[in-house]
Write an enzyme that holds these catalytic residues in place. Sequence first.
Site, PDB file in Angstrom:
ATOM      1  N   HIS A  20       0.853  -1.197   0.000  1.00 19.84           N
ATOM      2  CA  HIS A  20       0.000   0.000   0.000  1.00 19.84           C
ATOM      3  C   HIS A  20       0.887   1.245   0.000  1.00 19.84           C
ATOM      4  CE1 HIS A  20      -2.824   3.060   1.313  1.00 19.84           C
ATOM      5  NE2 HIS A  20      -3.785   2.256   0.891  1.00 19.84           N
ATOM      6  N   GLU A  23      -4.479   2.014  -7.339  1.00 19.21           N
ATOM      7  CA  GLU A  23      -4.817   3.133  -6.446  1.00 19.21           C
ATOM      8  C   GLU A  23      -3.928   4.327  -6.751  1.00 19.21           C
ATOM      9  OE1 GLU A  23      -6.761   2.017  -2.397  1.00 19.21           O
ATOM     10  OE2 GLU A  23      -4.603   2.090  -2.209  1.00 19.21           O
TER      11      GLU A  23
END
Length: 254
Positions: free
Chosen positions: A93, A166
């Site tokens: 992430h 993302e």
Amino acid sequence: MNKKLLIANWKMNPETYHEAESLVNAIIHGIGGPSKRVVICPPFPWVDNFARSHKAVSWGAQDVFWENSGPYTGEVSPRMLKDAGVSYVIIGHSERRKYCGETDAMIHKKVHAALEAGLIPIICVGEWNRTTPSEAKKFIVEQLLKATKGVTNTIIKKTGLIIAYEPVWAISSQKGAEAVTPEYAREMILFIKEMLREKQNIENVVIVYGGSVHSENLAGFLRYNEIGGFLIGGASLIPREMEKMYTMTITNYK
Ligand code: PGA
């Protein structure tokens, strides 16, 4: 049958176990029955207990180490997660890349360790700043190639693999962030699929979009089959939002 995944990335929230437990109960109540395509990724201290005691949804961790045991203070291994009943793990992430110095090389090792333990990796890729689609593509190719090096179709068939596209600038915690357009998300997702097929020779990878997704903008994304689901941060901490999004993925897509 709609298979879109709703992956709740709680990040470092909420502050107490008590609040987390209420959230879990409210989300499970809201979706109104068991659904394995709802994946909740709570912080480490609680994931073991939740995964053992709540079977109505799937469970994910927000990180994992690349060894199964040993002198690695502070780390959590893939086998420990698997043993707890965790099925998914978010890897790479942007917040881990930014605050914990996670590199593509570390992410690559984590992906392989997770797959070996039978955990489905959710590999996060995305450009840091708003830029042109061609620059963004150039950037994520590097991340993707390094993270998925050595992953084969046989492994994917056995365990599964998810890529979360993302764009960091679209994540709700960024100043002025808003979701990309569904068309942009679709274009990037098609590009990722094509790239993985051509350069890594891998197929059947599920690709989800993440970045300021909530019930008000979800419908646009649901129009596209290529978008395999959503990685949801802020809105996943609001049970009513999870309920609405879950219902929309059922009614909008059969
Ligand atoms: P957001 O977070 O939905 O709050 O934008 C997504 C993520 O960072 O995974």
